[in-house]
Design a protein around this motif. Structure first.
Motif, mmCIF file in Angstrom:
data_model
loop_
_atom_site.group_PDB
_atom_site.id
_atom_site.type_symbol
_atom_site.label_atom_id
_atom_site.label_comp_id
_atom_site.label_asym_id
_atom_site.label_seq_id
_atom_site.Cartn_x
_atom_site.Cartn_y
_atom_site.Cartn_z
ATOM 1 N N SER A 193 -92.323 8.821 -95.488
ATOM 2 C CA SER A 193 -92.541 9.940 -96.385
ATOM 3 C C SER A 193 -93.588 9.599 -97.417
ATOM 4 O O SER A 193 -93.855 8.442 -97.730
ATOM 5 N N ALA A 194 -94.204 10.650 -97.965
ATOM 6 C CA ALA A 194 -95.168 10.449 -99.046
ATOM 7 C C ALA A 194 -94.483 9.833 -100.261
ATOM 8 O O ALA A 194 -95.094 9.063 -101.003
ATOM 9 N N HIS A 195 -93.205 10.153 -100.445
ATOM 10 C CA HIS A 195 -92.459 9.581 -101.563
ATOM 11 C C HIS A 195 -92.465 8.063 -101.499
ATOM 12 O O HIS A 195 -92.761 7.389 -102.494
ATOM 13 N N ALA A 196 -92.151 7.494 -100.329
ATOM 14 C CA ALA A 196 -92.101 6.040 -100.201
ATOM 15 C C ALA A 196 -93.480 5.420 -100.348
ATOM 16 O O ALA A 196 -93.638 4.373 -100.972
ATOM 17 N N ARG A 197 -94.494 6.067 -99.796
ATOM 18 C CA ARG A 197 -95.843 5.512 -99.890
ATOM 19 C C ARG A 197 -96.330 5.450 -101.328
ATOM 20 O O ARG A 197 -97.145 4.601 -101.690
ATOM 21 N N ALA A 198 -95.832 6.348 -102.160
ATOM 22 C CA ALA A 198 -96.289 6.415 -103.539
ATOM 23 C C ALA A 198 -95.562 5.442 -104.460
ATOM 24 O O ALA A 198 -95.962 5.270 -105.613
ATOM 25 N N LEU A 199 -94.510 4.807 -103.973
ATOM 26 C CA LEU A 199 -93.743 3.922 -104.822
ATOM 27 C C LEU A 199 -94.511 2.644 -105.141
ATOM 28 O O LEU A 199 -95.252 2.126 -104.302
#
Length: 433
Positions: free
Chosen positions: A27-33
């Protein structure tokens, strides 16, 4: 829907060390962490005959109050038993798991570990490590004494300790046995407990630890509770997480907040439950995995579930399986941490007596160099926010790495795991909490 290590290892064998760049960020969420690098790692464990069938799973951090810089990490290695590490991640002691009761019986298999500090015994208070022996469906208890010749852990399990869930050895061999674990001390009574989950079911058991006059420690069953296995979705349909026939969505990662006796339990394919550690009262699902509500079809040939269309009823922060629950910080200002195996991420929630448990942020443990990689498919985690000498003056986080790699590719083709040590201040700064 669950990520199976056998599949990822096959990919690793084909791609070699290039797998380092193929962390499954779904997910984009995980990539942004933000990423946090480890400061040290343990020697790799190998889940094969040559490696003693050792498989890293769950850590716990024991603080030596007299000499904080000599504190220890106690960690499970499944059929490989227990490993004890110093703060430099070097091996201090290796404790074997018990041999099978008979030739055709399951061997000892240490799954999860937690600590009880100041267990009251007839001889005085002592610190112990409590372990779920999944192979024998029992708890095993080890006294911690850093001055003990031969290693700090001494087995003090009562020989009369009975199976936690099973009626007999035949049922034990089916391996619906003691699995996840969290310890708890009731401040109102001073009594110590272990909360234990049962593999491939939704069952939880509360066990009271019972020291004996002989210097051993046993336990007695207080009560049990079963979490849901089927869920009513907002569209009116019923959903059960996909799994092998006969298997229910199990719990592994658990932790109890000592301030108020709240148990947080990670049901791997569902989410995080909040409930009283007494197992009295109504469980509340405080967050869901993204895959919550997604239908799946089990394929017996691949032993995997093929997911259907996502109806959009899941959470946004955790990718199944949810694992590795731990707490740090002061009540009301501290944090509950959980790992999401599906995208190699960690989520932080508010540690709140009010029960809001608002999401605060997340991070990943990422590669520092070719020799010091990150954490993938994290199965267990432990945090301690107390000074631990000059190495970790602001506390330590230890996480399991489900896919240990080496710069020279020497682990290629073997199921290799280990533990990463992370400066806890680096985590809080990266996550902004």
């Amino acid at each position: 829907m669950r990520i199976h290590r056998s599949t990822r290892l096959a990919a690793g064998a084909a791609l070699g060390t290039a797998l380092l760049t193929l962390v499954p960020l779904s997910s984009a969420h995980a990539r942004a962490l933000p990423g946090v690098g480890a400061t040290a790692e343990t020697a790799p464990l190998h889940d094969d005959e040559a490696g003693g069938n050792a498989n890293a799973d769950d850590p716990a951090i024991w603080r030596d109050d007299a000499h904080p810089g000599r504190s220890l990490v106690v960690a499970t290695a499944k059929e490989g038993g227990l490993r004890v590490y110093g703060l430099d991640a070097s091996l201090v002691q290796s404790v074997p798991a018990p041999a099978p009761a008979a030739e055709d019986d399951a061997p000892g298999r240490f799954n999860n570990v937690d600590l009880v500090n100041g267990l009251r015994t007839p001889a005085g208070s002592t610190d112990v490590a409590v372990v779920t022996d999944r192979g024998n469906d029992r708890l095993r208890i080890y006294r911690i004494d850093p001055s003990r010749p031969g290693g700090p852990l001494e087995d003090v399990t009562d020989p009369a300790a009975a199976p936690v869930f099973s009626e007999d050895q035949a049922e034990i061999n089916e391996q619906r046995t003691a699995y996840g674990l969290a310890t708890w001390q009731d401040r109102s009574t001073g009594r110590s407990y272990a909360l234990v989950s049962r593999r491939n079911t939704t069952d939880l058991a509360l066990l009271e630890l019972r020291p004996t006059a002989a210097g051993t420690v046993g336990y007695r069953l207080v009560r049990t509770l079963s979490l849901p296995s089927a869920f009513r979705l907002p569209d009116g349909t019923s959903w059960t997480p996909c799994g092998e026939p006969g298997e229910l969505p199990q719990v592994e990662g658990m932790v109890v907040d000592p301030a108020d006796g709240t148990l947080y339990a990670g049901q791997e394919d569902v989410g995080i439950w909040r409930l009283p550690a007494t197992l009295k009262g109504r469980p509340v699902l405080m967050d869901k995995v993204r895959e919550y509500g997604v239908p799946g079809t089990y394929d017996p040939e691949t032993e995997e579930c093929a997911p259907g269309a996502d109806p959009g009823f899941g959470g946004r922060r955790l990718a199944a399986d949810v694992e590795g629950l731990t707490l740090f910080g002061k009540p009301g200002r501290g944090h509950l941490m959980a790992s999401g195996q599906g995208d190699d991420s960690f989520a932080l929630y508010e540690r709140s007596a009010s029960g809001t448990n608002a999401y605060e942020g997340g991070f990943r443990v990422t590669s520092v160099s070719a020799d010091l990689d990150g954490s993938e498919e994290c199965d267990g985690a432990a945090a301690l926010d107390e000074p631990l000498g000059s190495r970790y003056p602001h506390g330590l986080l230890v996480v399991q790495d489900g896919h240990e790699t080496s710069a020279d590719g020497s682990e290629e083709g073997r199921e290799t795991t280990g533990f990463k040590f992370v400066d806890l201040r680096a985590v809080t700064r990266a996550a902004g909490v």
